[in-house]
Design an enzyme around this catalytic site. Structure first.
Site, PDB file in Angstrom:
ATOM      1  N   GLY A 434       0.836  -1.206   0.000  1.00 41.98           N
ATOM      2  CA  GLY A 434       0.000   0.000   0.000  1.00 41.98           C
ATOM      3  C   GLY A 434       0.858   1.236   0.000  1.00 41.98           C
ATOM      4  O   GLY A 434       1.970   1.247   0.526  1.00 41.98           O
ATOM      5  N   GLY A 436       0.327   5.734   0.094  1.00 38.91           N
ATOM      6  CA  GLY A 436      -0.551   6.898   0.103  1.00 38.91           C
ATOM      7  C   GLY A 436       0.242   8.164   0.307  1.00 38.91           C
ATOM      8  O   GLY A 436       1.474   8.175   0.261  1.00 38.91           O
ATOM      9  N   GLY A 437      -0.501   9.258   0.560  1.00 44.04           N
ATOM     10  CA  GLY A 437       0.152  10.556   0.701  1.00 44.04           C
ATOM     11  C   GLY A 437       1.019  10.657   1.939  1.00 44.04           C
ATOM     12  O   GLY A 437       1.892  11.508   2.023  1.00 44.04           O
ATOM     13  N   GLY A 439       2.621   7.838   3.534  1.00 46.95           N
ATOM     14  CA  GLY A 439       3.633   6.827   3.746  1.00 46.95           C
ATOM     15  C   GLY A 439       3.432   5.604   2.875  1.00 46.95           C
ATOM     16  O   GLY A 439       2.521   5.519   2.054  1.00 46.95           O
ATOM     17  N   VAL A 441       3.362   1.206   2.952  1.00 50.09           N
ATOM     18  CA  VAL A 441       3.117   0.058   3.830  1.00 50.09           C
ATOM     19  C   VAL A 441       3.752  -1.180   3.197  1.00 50.09           C
ATOM     20  O   VAL A 441       3.519  -1.485   2.025  1.00 50.09           O
ATOM     21  CB  VAL A 441       1.613  -0.177   4.058  1.00 50.09           C
ATOM     22  CG1 VAL A 441       1.399  -1.363   4.992  1.00 50.09           C
ATOM     23  CG2 VAL A 441       0.959   1.072   4.633  1.00 50.09           C
ATOM     24  N   LYS A 455       4.361   0.171   8.420  1.00 50.40           N
ATOM     25  CA  LYS A 455       4.126   1.464   7.771  1.00 50.40           C
ATOM     26  C   LYS A 455       5.329   2.375   7.951  1.00 50.40           C
ATOM     27  O   LYS A 455       5.773   2.632   9.073  1.00 50.40           O
ATOM     28  CB  LYS A 455       2.883   2.149   8.335  1.00 50.40           C
ATOM     29  CG  LYS A 455       2.589   3.480   7.650  1.00 50.40           C
ATOM     30  CD  LYS A 455       1.329   4.131   8.163  1.00 50.40           C
ATOM     31  CE  LYS A 455       1.088   5.466   7.477  1.00 50.40           C
ATOM     32  NZ  LYS A 455      -0.117   6.134   7.972  1.00 50.40           N
ATOM     33  N   ASP A 547      -9.233  10.737   8.762  1.00 52.30           N
ATOM     34  CA  ASP A 547      -9.083  10.309   7.359  1.00 52.30           C
ATOM     35  C   ASP A 547      -9.903   9.040   7.118  1.00 52.30           C
ATOM     36  O   ASP A 547      -9.415   8.065   6.547  1.00 52.30           O
ATOM     37  CB  ASP A 547      -7.611  10.072   7.040  1.00 52.30           C
ATOM     38  CG  ASP A 547      -7.337  10.111   5.533  1.00 52.30           C
ATOM     39  OD1 ASP A 547      -8.170  10.686   4.791  1.00 52.30           O
ATOM     40  OD2 ASP A 547      -6.306   9.577   5.097  1.00 52.30           O
TER      41      ASP A 547
END
Length: 704
Positions: A434, A436-437, A439, A441, A455, A547
């Site tokens: 994974g 995202g903005g 970090g 994973v 993470k 979030d």
């Protein structure tokens, strides 16, 4: 006459001693102003600095240290607003970094591209140039240009932004959409920077009426989408200036003892100055630490006091030496090269053979010691760096909290970096599950064969370390079936690594939007469990997730929901109803009231959960629905209109169009509308949301 000559000679020797030490009487080698350490050649004490340019003025009331510069001029709307010869000092390091706070320039304009207010920053630092490698020029806003003008130059260095497609604006990305970055020229000491309207976009964006231009240290600013509309006009940023021991080469500096700055146990290094002019720094020898600009400032490091700093084998004794250490056998023993260097008793050999063997053992021992010393020195910096990261990320504070009696039930583990590296196969890309903005994973397998999710955050604000530690402690104690369990963390890296339980069945986003089918019963089950988790977080731990969205809801094989990703979550202290903070989150899911006021509370998660309900019902991302106004003004009104016109079933996911549970679907839709109310006070609490979803599940079960 003889006495007079003796007195003169004594005075001469004393004078040479004072010049050689370059340390003034009654002057401390280090002083402080507030929380900032001021090392020599800088000082806050009169006559204790190298020269006037190294004087740091300490305000007796505010305890804010200020550096003397040539000028700082702030013009607002063309009028002189501020004129100063000082900059606030944030940090002074002995490696030549001088970090100061410099305000941003801004421009606010109307829909016709005309300024309503603006400011221009002009600064001249004279002795201390801006570092072009450690700073950047940033522009934040819509349809603006960030400009920096240099002395004697009519053409600025600039970068531009636009907001033509607001969905392209992403957290952490400064490539022109809402945020831009460019490098600053080398060796500058005089510059002006300001914001100008992009003449190709005369109509100002609905998202931002102000733009900002500022110089900032490379690692000290991470763009957030909310900055486009909420950045303050009075904000300042940390900027790296360069300082040097002297403005000559080392070779030239050593020719004059009266001005040469490097003291005992230190070495002179020519500085890689951006302007190309000569300069030098001083640095303690390897194996020493301290201030190289002060007599006896570089002190020997006793490696033998720490098993991490010396690498002597178990059979050896560590013996500290100046700048290093030796590994020697205890008395009466010697190193046996045939026995892997283990210390053993001396063998009875003939004299000649004994001498020969002694020579061989001596050479072998010397080689082993040199190899061990080399490896020790090489690894020492790595170990020291990890120790510094551990302290910087609050490791000692976290150890103390875990050691307290009231933390005995805490199962969180402090992992070391080597464990994390091995678990993720050195953080290989094939282990990424994974991104995202905030970090990346990784999937990892610990030494005990436990599969985990690790993470790696992109950035952590050092001013929020106490809050981060507090959240780690709280989250590590959560044992809720619908919240991803935090197993521990690693603090030996620049940004902490968080270790969570591994969830097997991807995200809710994947199952809603990528063709996977889910029954209405399953969707209602996921919604109820997510509401239960958010209610538990809001009420039991005072944590606002901030979030909530389908990609942050993980699913097990039985479709049990697991709320995850607490990267921007915030802890609201007990007794407070809200927390004022910069707006962060994902556009479309962010509470509009929080978006405009910056006040975060538990009703903010309720709004985001309402958006999740809409996507569970429609199978469509909130951005893709045909809402007449933007999401922040029309989501609830849009759904209400569909219900009033009996058109709601047209936008339902095909899995949900069965008439047998139409009443339950409408009930969920009405609940989503209530959650999406523009005013937080009109929204239900997460407890009320949870109870209503449980009741709807009961109704659905009775119809089967």
């Amino acid at each position: 006459m003889k006495l007079s000559k003796q007195v003169w000679l004594l005075n001469f020797i004393l004078l040479r001693f004072i010049i050689a030490t370059n340390t003034k009487l009654n002057c401390p080698p280090v002083d402080e102003c507030g929380k900032v350490t001021i090392p020599y050649p800088f000082s806050t004490i009169d006559d204790c600095y190298l020269d006037e340019s190294y004087y740091i003025q300490c305000d007796p009331k505010t305890q804010i240290p200020q550096l003397n510069i040539s000028s700082l001029i702030v013009l607002q709307d063309g009028q002189l607003s501020q004129s100063s010869g000082h900059l606030e000092v944030l940090e002074i390091s002995l490696d030549g970094r001088l970090i100061v706070a410099i305000p941003a320039g801004y421009g606010c304009f109307n829909d016709h591209g005309m300024y309503t207010s603006y400011s221009t920053i002009s600064i001249e630092t004279v002795r201390f140039p801006f570092s072009s490698t450690q700073n950047k020029l940033v522009g934040v806003g819509c349809d603006i240009e960030a400009n920096i003008w240099l002395a004697k130059s009519s053409m600025p260095t600039s970068c531009g932004t636009n907001c033509d497609r607001f969905n392209d604006i992403k957290n952490g990305t400064c490539q022109g959409s809402g945020c831009c970055i460019t490098s600053i020229p080398q060796g500058i000491t005089m510059a002006s920077f300001a914001v100008s309207v992009n003449q190709n976009q005369l109509k100002a964006s609905d998202y931002s009426k102000c733009g900002h231009a500022f110089i900032v240290e490379n690692t000290k600013y991470n763009f957030s989408v909310g900055d486009v509309s909420t950045m303050r006009n009075d904000i300042s940023f940390p900027v790296v200036l360069e300082w040097f021991a002297g403005n000559t080469s080392c070779e030239e500096a050593k020719m004059d003892d009266t001005t040469y700055m490097c003291r005992g146990n230190s070495v002179c290094e020519d500085a890689d100055r951006e302007s190309g002019l000569p300069a030098y720094h001083c640095q303690c020898y390897d194996g020493y630490s301290g201030n190289p600009y002060v007599s006896d400032g570089c002190q020997d490091i006793n490696e033998c006091e720490s098993s991490e700093l010396n690498k002597c084998p178990r059979e050896y004794n560590c013996m500290n030496t100046n700048g290093s250490y030796d590994c020697v056998c205890p008395k009466g023993l010697q190193a046996d090269a045939k026995n892997a260097g283990v210390c053993t008793k001396s063998a009875n050999l003939p004299d000649n053979a004994g001498k020969a063997m002694a020579g061989i053992f001596g050479i072998a021992g010397a080689i082993i010691v040199m190899a061990l010393t080399y490896c020790g020195i090489k690894k020492r910096k790595i170990i020291k760096g990890r120790e510094n990261f551990f302290k910087q990320n609050g490791g000692i504070m976290l150890q103390n909290l875990f050691a307290r009696k009231d933390q005995v039930d805490n199962n969180a583990i402090l992992f070391n970096y080597e464990e994390m590296k091995k678990a993720t196969n050195n953080f290989t890309e094939t282990n990424i599950i994974g991104e995202g903005g905030y970090g990346v994973v990784y999937k990892g397998i610990l030494a005990n064969k436990t599969t985990v999710a690790i993470k790696k955050s992109k950035l952590i604000d050092q001013s929020q370390i106490n809050q981060f530690i507090n959240e780690v402690v709280i989250l590590s104690q959560i044992n809720h079936p619908n919240i991803v369990k935090l197993l521990g963390c690693c603090l030996e890296t620049q940004v902490p690594l968080l270790v969570y339980e591994y969830i097997t069945n991807d995200t809710l986003c994947h199952h809603i939007h990528k063709g996977a089918s889910m029954t209405f019963e399953t969707r209602l089950k996921i919604a109820t469990e997510t509401a239960e988790a958010l209610f538990y977080m809001n009420s039991n731990t005072q944590i606002i997730h901030r979030d909530v969205k389908p990609s942050n809801i993980l699913l097990n094989d039985d479709f049990s929901a697991k709320v995850s990703d607490f990267g921007i979550s915030r802890f609201v202290p007990f007794g407070q109803s809200h927390l004022s903070t910069y707006v962060k989150g994902t556009i479309g899911y962010v509470d509009p009231e929080y978006f405009y006021t910056g006040k975060l509370n538990e009703k903010s998660d309720v709004y985001s959960f309402g958006v999740v309900l809409v996507e569970l019902l429609t199978g469509t991302k909130i951005h893709s629905l045909e809402i007449s106004l933007n999401v922040y003004r029309g989501a609830a009104a849009y759904l209400s209109s569909l219900l009033e016109r009996n058109a709601f079933f047209k936008v339902l996911d095909k899995q949900l169009k069965s008439e047998e549970y139409a009443d339950v679907v409408i009930g969920v839709a009405k609940l989503a509308i209530n959650c999406l109310d523009l005013e937080g006070r009109n929204r239900p609490t997460m407890k009320e949301v949870k109870i209503e979803l449980e009741q709807l599940r009961c109704v659905l079960s009775s119809t089967r």
